[in-house]
Design a protein around this motif. Structure first.
Motif, PDB file in Angstrom:
ATOM      1  N   SER A 132       0.835  -1.202   0.000  1.00 51.94           N
ATOM      2  CA  SER A 132       0.000   0.000   0.000  1.00 51.94           C
ATOM      3  C   SER A 132       0.868   1.249   0.000  1.00 51.94           C
ATOM      4  N   VAL A 133       1.950   1.224   0.767  1.00 47.96           N
ATOM      5  CA  VAL A 133       2.878   2.357   0.790  1.00 47.96           C
ATOM      6  C   VAL A 133       3.400   2.637  -0.616  1.00 47.96           C
ATOM      7  N   VAL A 134       3.810   1.583  -1.318  1.00 51.24           N
ATOM      8  CA  VAL A 134       4.319   1.738  -2.683  1.00 51.24           C
ATOM      9  C   VAL A 134       3.276   2.408  -3.568  1.00 51.24           C
ATOM     10  N   ASP A 135       2.028   1.960  -3.452  1.00 51.33           N
ATOM     11  CA  ASP A 135       0.958   2.484  -4.311  1.00 51.33           C
ATOM     12  C   ASP A 135       0.713   3.971  -4.105  1.00 51.33           C
ATOM     13  N   VAL A 136       0.753   4.438  -2.852  1.00 56.88           N
ATOM     14  CA  VAL A 136       0.311   5.810  -2.573  1.00 56.88           C
ATOM     15  C   VAL A 136       1.419   6.845  -2.585  1.00 56.88           C
ATOM     16  N   VAL A 137       2.686   6.426  -2.488  1.00 58.44           N
ATOM     17  CA  VAL A 137       3.763   7.430  -2.415  1.00 58.44           C
ATOM     18  C   VAL A 137       4.367   7.773  -3.766  1.00 58.44           C
ATOM     19  N   LYS A 138       4.025   7.027  -4.784  1.00 58.00           N
ATOM     20  CA  LYS A 138       4.613   7.279  -6.102  1.00 58.00           C
ATOM     21  C   LYS A 138       4.391   8.728  -6.533  1.00 58.00           C
ATOM     22  N   ASP A 139       5.402   9.273  -7.199  1.00 60.37           N
ATOM     23  CA  ASP A 139       5.322  10.613  -7.786  1.00 60.37           C
ATOM     24  C   ASP A 139       5.267  11.736  -6.752  1.00 60.37           C
ATOM     25  N   HIS A 140       5.738  11.482  -5.556  1.00 58.41           N
ATOM     26  CA  HIS A 140       5.820  12.529  -4.538  1.00 58.41           C
ATOM     27  C   HIS A 140       7.288  12.870  -4.263  1.00 58.41           C
ATOM     28  N   ASP A 141       7.508  14.082  -3.765  1.00 60.62           N
ATOM     29  CA  ASP A 141       8.881  14.531  -3.492  1.00 60.62           C
ATOM     30  C   ASP A 141       9.378  14.069  -2.128  1.00 60.62           C
ATOM     31  N   ALA A 142       8.475  13.933  -1.171  1.00 61.43           N
ATOM     32  CA  ALA A 142       8.866  13.526   0.178  1.00 61.43           C
ATOM     33  C   ALA A 142       7.684  12.842   0.853  1.00 61.43           C
ATOM     34  N   VAL A 143       8.019  11.985   1.802  1.00 62.47           N
ATOM     35  CA  VAL A 143       7.022  11.246   2.576  1.00 62.47           C
ATOM     36  C   VAL A 143       7.110  11.708   4.024  1.00 62.47           C
ATOM     37  N   LEU A 144       5.966  12.033   4.613  1.00 62.61           N
ATOM     38  CA  LEU A 144       5.882  12.473   5.993  1.00 62.61           C
ATOM     39  C   LEU A 144       5.097  11.436   6.782  1.00 62.61           C
ATOM     40  N   SER A 145       5.517  11.171   8.002  1.00 64.10           N
ATOM     41  CA  SER A 145       4.796  10.218   8.848  1.00 64.10           C
ATOM     42  C   SER A 145       4.500  10.833  10.202  1.00 64.10           C
ATOM     43  N   ALA A 146       3.202  10.864  10.523  1.00 63.18           N
ATOM     44  CA  ALA A 146       2.758  11.293  11.846  1.00 63.18           C
ATOM     45  C   ALA A 146       1.918  10.184  12.466  1.00 63.18           C
ATOM     46  N   ILE A 147       2.342   8.953  12.217  1.00 63.98           N
ATOM     47  CA  ILE A 147       1.617   7.790  12.724  1.00 63.98           C
ATOM     48  C   ILE A 147       1.596   7.826  14.249  1.00 63.98           C
ATOM     49  N   GLY A 148       0.411   7.725  14.817  1.00 63.90           N
ATOM     50  CA  GLY A 148       0.249   7.722  16.267  1.00 63.90           C
ATOM     51  C   GLY A 148      -0.360   6.427  16.755  1.00 63.90           C
ATOM     52  N   THR A 149      -0.783   6.430  17.996  1.00 66.18           N
ATOM     53  CA  THR A 149      -1.249   5.185  18.616  1.00 66.18           C
ATOM     54  C   THR A 149      -2.715   5.237  19.024  1.00 66.18           C
ATOM     55  N   SER A 150      -3.455   6.229  18.577  1.00 59.19           N
ATOM     56  CA  SER A 150      -4.858   6.349  18.978  1.00 59.19           C
ATOM     57  C   SER A 150      -5.634   5.094  18.596  1.00 59.19           C
ATOM     58  N   GLY A 151      -6.126   4.384  19.608  1.00 61.63           N
ATOM     59  CA  GLY A 151      -6.888   3.164  19.362  1.00 61.63           C
ATOM     60  C   GLY A 151      -6.047   1.976  18.966  1.00 61.63           C
ATOM     61  N   SER A 152      -4.728   2.105  19.014  1.00 56.92           N
ATOM     62  CA  SER A 152      -3.839   1.037  18.579  1.00 56.92           C
ATOM     63  C   SER A 152      -2.808   0.727  19.651  1.00 56.92           C
ATOM     64  N   SER A 153      -2.200  -0.431  19.546  1.00 57.20           N
ATOM     65  CA  SER A 153      -1.060  -0.761  20.384  1.00 57.20           C
ATOM     66  C   SER A 153       0.103   0.146  20.029  1.00 57.20           C
ATOM     67  N   VAL A 154       0.965   0.427  21.003  1.00 56.27           N
ATOM     68  CA  VAL A 154       2.129   1.264  20.709  1.00 56.27           C
ATOM     69  C   VAL A 154       3.021   0.638  19.656  1.00 56.27           C
ATOM     70  N   GLU A 155       2.915  -0.674  19.458  1.00 58.53           N
ATOM     71  CA  GLU A 155       3.776  -1.350  18.490  1.00 58.53           C
ATOM     72  C   GLU A 155       3.546  -0.864  17.072  1.00 58.53           C
ATOM     73  N   VAL A 156       2.419  -0.187  16.841  1.00 55.79           N
ATOM     74  CA  VAL A 156       2.148   0.334  15.506  1.00 55.79           C
ATOM     75  C   VAL A 156       3.251   1.289  15.057  1.00 55.79           C
ATOM     76  N   ILE A 157       3.915   1.964  15.994  1.00 57.44           N
ATOM     77  CA  ILE A 157       4.988   2.908  15.654  1.00 57.44           C
ATOM     78  C   ILE A 157       6.146   2.175  14.971  1.00 57.44           C
ATOM     79  N   ALA A 158       6.586   1.080  15.558  1.00 57.34           N
ATOM     80  CA  ALA A 158       7.687   0.312  14.970  1.00 57.34           C
ATOM     81  C   ALA A 158       7.232  -0.433  13.716  1.00 57.34           C
ATOM     82  N   ASP A 159       6.000  -0.946  13.733  1.00 61.65           N
ATOM     83  CA  ASP A 159       5.493  -1.651  12.552  1.00 61.65           C
ATOM     84  C   ASP A 159       5.420  -0.713  11.352  1.00 61.65           C
ATOM     85  N   ALA A 160       4.985   0.521  11.593  1.00 64.75           N
ATOM     86  CA  ALA A 160       4.934   1.499  10.502  1.00 64.75           C
ATOM     87  C   ALA A 160       6.330   1.823   9.990  1.00 64.75           C
TER      88      ALA A 160
END
Length: 210
Positions: A56-84
Protein backbone atom coordinates in the motif's frame (compact mmCIF):
# COMPACT_ATOMS: atom_id res chain seq x y z
CA UNK A 1 6.49 20.26 -3.26
CA UNK A 2 4.33 17.17 -3.62
CA UNK A 3 4.07 15.69 -0.13
CA UNK A 4 2.38 12.54 1.09
CA UNK A 5 1.54 12.19 4.78
CA UNK A 6 0.58 9.15 6.83
CA UNK A 7 -1.34 9.81 10.04
CA UNK A 8 -2.96 13.07 8.89
CA UNK A 9 -5.93 13.07 11.26
CA UNK A 10 -4.22 13.13 14.67
CA UNK A 11 -3.35 16.13 16.81
CA UNK A 12 0.10 16.54 15.26
CA UNK A 13 -0.58 15.19 11.79
CA UNK A 14 -3.56 17.45 11.18
CA UNK A 15 -1.49 20.50 12.06
CA UNK A 16 1.31 19.40 9.75
CA UNK A 17 -1.26 19.13 6.96
CA UNK A 18 -2.56 22.63 7.75
CA UNK A 19 0.98 24.06 7.83
CA UNK A 20 1.98 22.43 4.54
CA UNK A 21 -1.19 23.62 2.82
CA UNK A 22 -0.64 27.16 4.12
CA UNK A 23 2.68 27.14 2.25
CA UNK A 24 1.04 26.06 -1.02
CA UNK A 25 2.40 22.50 -1.05
CA UNK A 26 0.46 19.75 -2.79
CA UNK A 27 -0.54 17.35 0.00
CA UNK A 28 -1.78 13.77 -0.30
CA UNK A 29 -3.23 12.60 3.00
CA UNK A 30 -3.22 8.83 3.52
CA UNK A 31 -5.77 7.36 5.89
CA UNK A 32 -7.50 4.01 6.28
CA UNK A 33 -10.87 5.78 6.42
CA UNK A 34 -11.09 8.88 4.19
CA UNK A 35 -14.53 9.68 5.64
CA UNK A 36 -12.77 10.73 8.88
CA UNK A 37 -11.05 13.60 7.08
CA UNK A 38 -13.14 16.68 7.64
CA UNK A 39 -11.23 19.41 5.78
CA UNK A 40 -11.11 20.21 2.09
CA UNK A 41 -8.58 22.30 0.19
CA UNK A 42 -7.72 22.75 -3.45
CA UNK A 43 -4.21 21.40 -2.81
CA UNK A 44 -5.33 18.45 -0.68
CA UNK A 45 -5.99 14.94 -1.96
CA UNK A 46 -7.31 12.28 0.41
CA UNK A 47 -6.41 8.68 -0.43
CA UNK A 48 -7.19 5.40 1.31
CA UNK A 49 -4.04 3.54 2.32
CA UNK A 50 -2.29 1.61 5.06
CA UNK A 51 1.11 2.58 6.45
CA UNK A 52 1.49 -0.93 7.86
CA UNK A 53 1.34 -2.57 4.41
CA UNK A 54 4.46 -2.03 2.26
CA UNK A 55 2.49 -2.72 -0.93
CA UNK A 56 0.00 0.00 0.00
CA UNK A 57 2.88 2.36 0.79
CA UNK A 58 4.32 1.74 -2.68
CA UNK A 59 0.96 2.48 -4.31
CA UNK A 60 0.31 5.81 -2.57
CA UNK A 61 3.76 7.43 -2.41
CA UNK A 62 4.61 7.28 -6.10
CA UNK A 63 5.32 10.61 -7.79
CA UNK A 64 5.82 12.53 -4.54
CA UNK A 65 8.88 14.53 -3.49
CA UNK A 66 8.87 13.53 0.18
CA UNK A 67 7.02 11.25 2.58
CA UNK A 68 5.88 12.47 5.99
CA UNK A 69 4.80 10.22 8.85
CA UNK A 70 2.76 11.29 11.85
CA UNK A 71 1.62 7.79 12.72
CA UNK A 72 0.25 7.72 16.27
CA UNK A 73 -1.25 5.19 18.62
CA UNK A 74 -4.86 6.35 18.98
CA UNK A 75 -6.89 3.16 19.36
CA UNK A 76 -3.84 1.04 18.58
CA UNK A 77 -1.06 -0.76 20.38
CA UNK A 78 2.13 1.26 20.71
CA UNK A 79 3.78 -1.35 18.49
CA UNK A 80 2.15 0.33 15.51
CA UNK A 81 4.99 2.91 15.65
CA UNK A 82 7.69 0.31 14.97
CA UNK A 83 5.49 -1.65 12.55
CA UNK A 84 4.93 1.50 10.50
CA UNK A 85 8.68 2.17 10.46
CA UNK A 86 9.39 -1.27 9.00
CA UNK A 87 6.65 -0.90 6.41
CA UNK A 88 7.67 2.61 5.35
CA UNK A 89 11.32 1.62 5.01
CA UNK A 90 10.41 -1.38 2.87
CA UNK A 91 7.87 0.46 0.72
CA UNK A 92 9.97 3.55 0.09
CA UNK A 93 13.01 1.44 -0.73
CA UNK A 94 10.98 -0.39 -3.39
CA UNK A 95 9.66 2.74 -5.06
CA UNK A 96 12.92 4.70 -4.88
CA UNK A 97 11.76 7.65 -2.77
CA UNK A 98 14.47 8.51 -0.25
CA UNK A 99 13.22 11.52 1.72
CA UNK A 100 11.25 10.63 4.85
CA UNK A 101 10.42 13.00 7.73
CA UNK A 102 8.93 11.33 10.80
CA UNK A 103 7.22 12.56 13.96
CA UNK A 104 9.26 10.92 16.71
CA UNK A 105 9.10 10.95 20.48
CA UNK A 106 10.90 12.98 23.11
CA UNK A 107 12.02 9.78 24.83
CA UNK A 108 14.86 9.25 22.34
CA UNK A 109 16.43 12.62 23.17
CA UNK A 110 19.39 12.75 25.55
CA UNK A 111 19.15 14.36 28.98
CA UNK A 112 22.89 13.91 29.47
CA UNK A 113 25.53 12.41 27.20
CA UNK A 114 24.60 8.83 26.40
CA UNK A 115 21.41 8.86 28.53
CA UNK A 116 18.08 9.10 26.72
CA UNK A 117 15.05 10.70 28.34
CA UNK A 118 13.10 7.41 28.27
CA UNK A 119 15.74 5.86 30.54
CA UNK A 120 15.74 8.71 33.07
CA UNK A 121 13.74 8.72 36.33
CA UNK A 122 11.99 11.91 35.18
CA UNK A 123 10.30 10.21 32.24
CA UNK A 124 6.54 9.76 32.66
CA UNK A 125 6.11 6.10 33.61
CA UNK A 126 2.76 5.77 31.85
CA UNK A 127 4.43 6.77 28.58
CA UNK A 128 7.49 4.55 28.90
CA UNK A 129 6.18 1.82 26.53
CA UNK A 130 5.58 4.50 23.91
CA UNK A 131 9.01 5.99 24.50
CA UNK A 132 10.65 2.61 24.08
CA UNK A 133 8.84 1.84 20.84
CA UNK A 134 9.80 5.26 19.46
CA UNK A 135 13.42 4.34 20.22
CA UNK A 136 12.89 1.06 18.37
CA UNK A 137 11.55 2.95 15.36
CA UNK A 138 14.40 5.46 15.54
CA UNK A 139 16.94 2.64 15.46
CA UNK A 140 15.18 1.12 12.44
CA UNK A 141 15.41 4.39 10.52
CA UNK A 142 19.08 4.74 11.47
CA UNK A 143 19.91 1.43 9.79
CA UNK A 144 17.90 2.21 6.62
CA UNK A 145 19.19 3.69 3.36
CA UNK A 146 16.59 6.47 3.41
CA UNK A 147 17.27 10.18 3.87
CA UNK A 148 15.30 10.29 7.11
CA UNK A 149 14.82 12.90 9.81
CA UNK A 150 13.29 11.97 13.19
CA UNK A 151 11.54 15.10 14.49
CA UNK A 152 10.94 14.92 18.24
CA UNK A 153 8.62 17.20 20.19
CA UNK A 154 9.36 18.57 23.62
CA UNK A 155 8.44 16.48 26.65
CA UNK A 156 4.97 18.07 26.54
CA UNK A 157 3.07 18.82 23.34
CA UNK A 158 -0.52 19.99 23.10
CA UNK A 159 -2.76 22.16 20.94
CA UNK A 160 -1.94 25.81 21.42
CA UNK A 161 -0.79 28.99 19.73
CA UNK A 162 1.17 29.29 16.50
CA UNK A 163 3.91 31.71 17.54
CA UNK A 164 6.79 30.83 15.23
CA UNK A 165 9.18 31.41 18.14
CA UNK A 166 10.95 28.36 19.55
CA UNK A 167 14.29 26.66 20.08
CA UNK A 168 15.58 24.07 17.62
CA UNK A 169 18.10 21.41 18.59
CA UNK A 170 19.36 17.98 17.70
CA UNK A 171 20.21 15.32 20.27
CA UNK A 172 19.39 16.98 23.58
CA UNK A 173 15.99 17.46 25.23
CA UNK A 174 15.37 21.22 25.20
CA UNK A 175 14.08 23.11 28.24
CA UNK A 176 13.38 26.73 29.10
CA UNK A 177 14.82 28.75 31.99
CA UNK A 178 12.29 27.14 34.36
CA UNK A 179 13.34 23.64 33.34
CA UNK A 180 10.11 23.10 31.39
CA UNK A 181 10.09 21.24 28.08
CA UNK A 182 6.99 22.00 26.03
CA UNK A 183 5.79 23.01 22.58
CA UNK A 184 2.45 23.65 20.91
CA UNK A 185 1.43 21.28 18.13
CA UNK A 186 1.11 24.33 15.88
CA UNK A 187 4.72 25.44 16.40
CA UNK A 188 5.95 21.86 16.15
CA UNK A 189 4.31 21.72 12.72
CA UNK A 190 6.22 24.84 11.65
CA UNK A 191 9.57 23.25 12.55
CA UNK A 192 8.54 19.98 10.91
CA UNK A 193 7.61 21.57 7.58
CA UNK A 194 10.71 23.79 7.74
CA UNK A 195 12.80 20.61 7.76
CA UNK A 196 10.81 19.19 4.86
CA UNK A 197 11.39 22.31 2.78
CA UNK A 198 15.01 22.96 3.80
CA UNK A 199 16.65 19.77 5.09
CA UNK A 200 19.27 20.39 7.76
CA UNK A 201 19.01 17.22 9.86
CA UNK A 202 19.14 14.36 7.36
CA UNK A 203 20.10 11.10 9.10
CA UNK A 204 19.59 12.79 12.47
CA UNK A 205 17.25 13.66 15.28
CA UNK A 206 15.68 17.10 15.39
CA UNK A 207 13.77 18.61 18.28
CA UNK A 208 11.86 21.80 19.01
CA UNK A 209 10.72 23.43 22.25
CA UNK A 210 10.14 26.82 23.86
Amino acid sequence: MKLVIFGPTGMIGSRIVDEALSRAHQVTAITRDPSRFSISHQNLTIVAGNALDPASVVDVVKDHDAVLSAIGTSGSSVEVIADAARSLIEGLSQVGIRRLVVVGGAGVLEVEPGVEFVDSPNFFEAYRPLGLVHRQAYNLYKTSDLDWTFVCPAAEIAPGERTGKFQVGADRLLTNEKGESRISAEDFAIAFVNEVETPQYIHHRLTVAY
